[in-house]
Motif scaffolding. Structure first.
Motif, PDB file in Angstrom:
ATOM      1  N   MET A   1       0.829  -1.208   0.000  1.00  0.00           N
ATOM      2  CA  MET A   1       0.000   0.000   0.000  1.00  0.00           C
ATOM      3  C   MET A   1       0.863   1.257   0.000  1.00  0.00           C
ATOM      4  O   MET A   1       0.552   2.223  -0.705  1.00  0.00           O
ATOM      5  N   GLN A   2       1.943   1.261   0.782  1.00  0.00           N
ATOM      6  CA  GLN A   2       2.840   2.419   0.800  1.00  0.00           C
ATOM      7  C   GLN A   2       3.403   2.698  -0.579  1.00  0.00           C
ATOM      8  O   GLN A   2       3.647   3.851  -0.933  1.00  0.00           O
ATOM      9  N   ALA A   3       3.595   1.658  -1.368  1.00  0.00           N
ATOM     10  CA  ALA A   3       4.112   1.808  -2.728  1.00  0.00           C
ATOM     11  C   ALA A   3       3.028   2.240  -3.718  1.00  0.00           C
ATOM     12  O   ALA A   3       3.298   2.415  -4.901  1.00  0.00           O
ATOM     13  N   GLY A   4       1.791   2.387  -3.215  1.00  0.00           N
ATOM     14  CA  GLY A   4       0.706   2.854  -4.068  1.00  0.00           C
ATOM     15  C   GLY A   4      -0.033   1.775  -4.816  1.00  0.00           C
ATOM     16  O   GLY A   4      -0.751   2.050  -5.772  1.00  0.00           O
ATOM     17  N   HIS A   5       0.121   0.514  -4.366  1.00  0.00           N
ATOM     18  CA  HIS A   5      -0.550  -0.604  -5.032  1.00  0.00           C
ATOM     19  C   HIS A   5      -1.712  -1.096  -4.177  1.00  0.00           C
ATOM     20  O   HIS A   5      -1.532  -1.394  -2.997  1.00  0.00           O
ATOM     21  N   PRO A   6      -2.911  -1.201  -4.768  1.00  0.00           N
ATOM     22  CA  PRO A   6      -4.041  -1.711  -3.992  1.00  0.00           C
ATOM     23  C   PRO A   6      -3.863  -3.188  -3.655  1.00  0.00           C
ATOM     24  O   PRO A   6      -3.224  -3.942  -4.401  1.00  0.00           O
ATOM     25  N   LEU A   7      -4.420  -3.588  -2.532  1.00  0.00           N
ATOM     26  CA  LEU A   7      -4.370  -4.995  -2.145  1.00  0.00           C
ATOM     27  C   LEU A   7      -5.332  -5.810  -2.987  1.00  0.00           C
ATOM     28  O   LEU A   7      -6.381  -5.327  -3.408  1.00  0.00           O
ATOM     29  N   THR A   8      -4.985  -7.063  -3.199  1.00  0.00           N
ATOM     30  CA  THR A   8      -5.868  -8.008  -3.877  1.00  0.00           C
ATOM     31  C   THR A   8      -6.630  -8.801  -2.816  1.00  0.00           C
ATOM     32  O   THR A   8      -6.296  -8.747  -1.620  1.00  0.00           O
ATOM     33  N   ASP A   9      -7.609  -9.555  -3.251  1.00  0.00           N
ATOM     34  CA  ASP A   9      -8.322 -10.435  -2.311  1.00  0.00           C
ATOM     35  C   ASP A   9      -7.339 -11.388  -1.637  1.00  0.00           C
ATOM     36  O   ASP A   9      -7.431 -11.623  -0.431  1.00  0.00           O
ATOM     37  N   GLU A  10      -6.389 -11.914  -2.400  1.00  0.00           N
ATOM     38  CA  GLU A  10      -5.417 -12.850  -1.818  1.00  0.00           C
ATOM     39  C   GLU A  10      -4.592 -12.186  -0.727  1.00  0.00           C
ATOM     40  O   GLU A  10      -4.230 -12.830   0.255  1.00  0.00           O
ATOM     41  N   ASP A  11      -4.284 -10.894  -0.895  1.00  0.00           N
ATOM     42  CA  ASP A  11      -3.561 -10.156   0.144  1.00  0.00           C
ATOM     43  C   ASP A  11      -4.425 -10.001   1.401  1.00  0.00           C
ATOM     44  O   ASP A  11      -3.901  -9.985   2.516  1.00  0.00           O
ATOM     45  N   ARG A  12      -5.713  -9.856   1.198  1.00  0.00           N
ATOM     46  CA  ARG A  12      -6.608  -9.518   2.314  1.00  0.00           C
ATOM     47  C   ARG A  12      -7.043 -10.717   3.158  1.00  0.00           C
ATOM     48  O   ARG A  12      -7.347 -10.547   4.335  1.00  0.00           O
ATOM     49  N   TRP A  13      -7.116 -11.921   2.591  1.00  0.00           N
ATOM     50  CA  TRP A  13      -7.674 -13.052   3.352  1.00  0.00           C
ATOM     51  C   TRP A  13      -6.943 -13.326   4.667  1.00  0.00           C
ATOM     52  O   TRP A  13      -7.608 -13.474   5.703  1.00  0.00           O
ATOM     53  N   PRO A  14      -5.606 -13.372   4.710  1.00  0.00           N
ATOM     54  CA  PRO A  14      -4.935 -13.611   6.000  1.00  0.00           C
ATOM     55  C   PRO A  14      -5.187 -12.477   7.007  1.00  0.00           C
ATOM     56  O   PRO A  14      -5.312 -12.717   8.202  1.00  0.00           O
ATOM     57  N   TRP A  15      -5.259 -11.253   6.511  1.00  0.00           N
ATOM     58  CA  TRP A  15      -5.540 -10.091   7.354  1.00  0.00           C
ATOM     59  C   TRP A  15      -6.936 -10.209   7.961  1.00  0.00           C
ATOM     60  O   TRP A  15      -7.116 -10.033   9.174  1.00  0.00           O
ATOM     61  N   LEU A  16      -7.910 -10.541   7.139  1.00  0.00           N
ATOM     62  CA  LEU A  16      -9.283 -10.705   7.634  1.00  0.00           C
ATOM     63  C   LEU A  16      -9.377 -11.852   8.633  1.00  0.00           C
ATOM     64  O   LEU A  16     -10.079 -11.748   9.647  1.00  0.00           O
ATOM     65  N   ALA A  17      -8.669 -12.939   8.362  1.00  0.00           N
ATOM     66  CA  ALA A  17      -8.675 -14.085   9.278  1.00  0.00           C
ATOM     67  C   ALA A  17      -8.095 -13.689  10.631  1.00  0.00           C
ATOM     68  O   ALA A  17      -8.593 -14.136  11.679  1.00  0.00           O
ATOM     69  N   ALA A  18      -7.073 -12.851  10.641  1.00  0.00           N
ATOM     70  CA  ALA A  18      -6.475 -12.406  11.906  1.00  0.00           C
ATOM     71  C   ALA A  18      -7.453 -11.538  12.694  1.00  0.00           C
ATOM     72  O   ALA A  18      -7.572 -11.671  13.920  1.00  0.00           O
ATOM     73  N   ILE A  19      -8.174 -10.664  12.009  1.00  0.00           N
ATOM     74  CA  ILE A  19      -9.176  -9.836  12.697  1.00  0.00           C
ATOM     75  C   ILE A  19     -10.300 -10.718  13.227  1.00  0.00           C
ATOM     76  O   ILE A  19     -10.750 -10.555  14.366  1.00  0.00           O
ATOM     77  N   ALA A  20     -10.758 -11.663  12.411  1.00  0.00           N
ATOM     78  CA  ALA A  20     -11.825 -12.575  12.846  1.00  0.00           C
ATOM     79  C   ALA A  20     -11.391 -13.384  14.065  1.00  0.00           C
ATOM     80  O   ALA A  20     -12.195 -13.622  14.976  1.00  0.00           O
ATOM     81  N   ALA A  21     -10.131 -13.792  14.102  1.00  0.00           N
ATOM     82  CA  ALA A  21      -9.627 -14.545  15.261  1.00  0.00           C
ATOM     83  C   ALA A  21      -9.663 -13.676  16.518  1.00  0.00           C
ATOM     84  O   ALA A  21     -10.013 -14.154  17.598  1.00  0.00           O
ATOM     85  N   TRP A  22      -9.325 -12.391  16.384  1.00  0.00           N
ATOM     86  CA  TRP A  22      -9.414 -11.478  17.526  1.00  0.00           C
ATOM     87  C   TRP A  22     -10.868 -11.354  17.992  1.00  0.00           C
ATOM     88  O   TRP A  22     -11.147 -11.421  19.187  1.00  0.00           O
ATOM     89  N   ILE A  23     -11.779 -11.185  17.034  1.00  0.00           N
ATOM     90  CA  ILE A  23     -13.205 -11.087  17.371  1.00  0.00           C
ATOM     91  C   ILE A  23     -13.651 -12.332  18.125  1.00  0.00           C
ATOM     92  O   ILE A  23     -14.319 -12.241  19.163  1.00  0.00           O
ATOM     93  N   ASP A  24     -13.273 -13.496  17.642  1.00  0.00           N
ATOM     94  CA  ASP A  24     -13.683 -14.748  18.289  1.00  0.00           C
ATOM     95  C   ASP A  24     -13.085 -14.888  19.682  1.00  0.00           C
ATOM     96  O   ASP A  24     -13.745 -15.389  20.602  1.00  0.00           O
ATOM     97  N   ARG A  25     -11.850 -14.431  19.858  1.00  0.00           N
ATOM     98  CA  ARG A  25     -11.219 -14.466  21.189  1.00  0.00           C
ATOM     99  C   ARG A  25     -11.972 -13.570  22.177  1.00  0.00           C
ATOM    100  O   ARG A  25     -12.253 -13.970  23.305  1.00  0.00           O
ATOM    101  N   VAL A  26     -12.298 -12.369  21.743  1.00  0.00           N
ATOM    102  CA  VAL A  26     -13.040 -11.434  22.602  1.00  0.00           C
ATOM    103  C   VAL A  26     -14.382 -12.037  22.997  1.00  0.00           C
ATOM    104  O   VAL A  26     -14.761 -12.022  24.172  1.00  0.00           O
TER     105      VAL A  26
END
Length: 181
Positions: free
Chosen positions: A54-79
């Protein structure tokens, strides 16, 4: 779960979503403080490679986002599993992304910070020290699939002050009947 059942349930977690520059971090941190809940910025869950891209000005792809979303979902489930309450930010631009975070979790509420390109662009241009360049805002709006009514989003305009936005969210979360917010 239908909207009436979801609305009768006090949320364990609130996911504050919107395009970059919509005020997610500001609103979510104020909301968490007002409610006395934990706050996590979804940006902190990005792997270094995503931030560099992103800093280089390139948008993320779905493949870039899945691990990020999974990490947020894991935090939600822990809470949720630990009986705590939290507020987390995530752009949540596509329905599929929101399904990872909210789907099957009736006690997780989606708050969509809605604003137009011009206002959000001005805000992005004025902020300093964030890794997301203004040049990627158009790709965010192109990717955005606004939440549908069946997702039961709380839609709030970003045109107000952060304090007014938080007050509106808190009032809506209280709703009719018993609430913890």
């Amino acid at each position: 779960m239908d909207n009436a059942a979801r609305n009768a349930t006090s949320p364990s977690v609130v996911v504050v979503m919107g395009v970059s520059g919509s005020g997610k971090s500001t609103v979510a941190s104020l909301l968490a403080g007002r409610l006395g809940w934990e706050f996590e910025d979804g940006d902190d869950f990005h792997p270094a490679a995503n931030v560099e891209k992103m800093q280089a000005g390139h948008p993320l792809t779905d493949e870039d986002r899945w691990p990020w979303l999974a990490a947020i979902a894991a935090w939600i489930d822990r809470v949720r599993a630990e009986g705590r309450h939290g507020v987390v930010t995530c752009s949540g631009l596509k329905r599929a992304y929101r399904d990872v975070l909210v789907g099957g979790r009736p006690d997780v509420r989606l708050v969509y910070l809605q604003g137009d390109r011009e206002l959000i662009g001005r805000r992005m241009a004025a902020r300093h020290g964030h890794f997301m360049p203004t040049s990627l805002l158009d790709s965010q709006f192109r990717t955005l699939e606004e939440p549908a009514p069946d997702e039961d989003p709380l839609v709030v305009s970003v045109g107000a002050t952060p304090q007014a936005i938080v007050a509106e969210i808190v009032e809506t979360l209280k709703g009719p009947g018993p609430r913890t917010a």
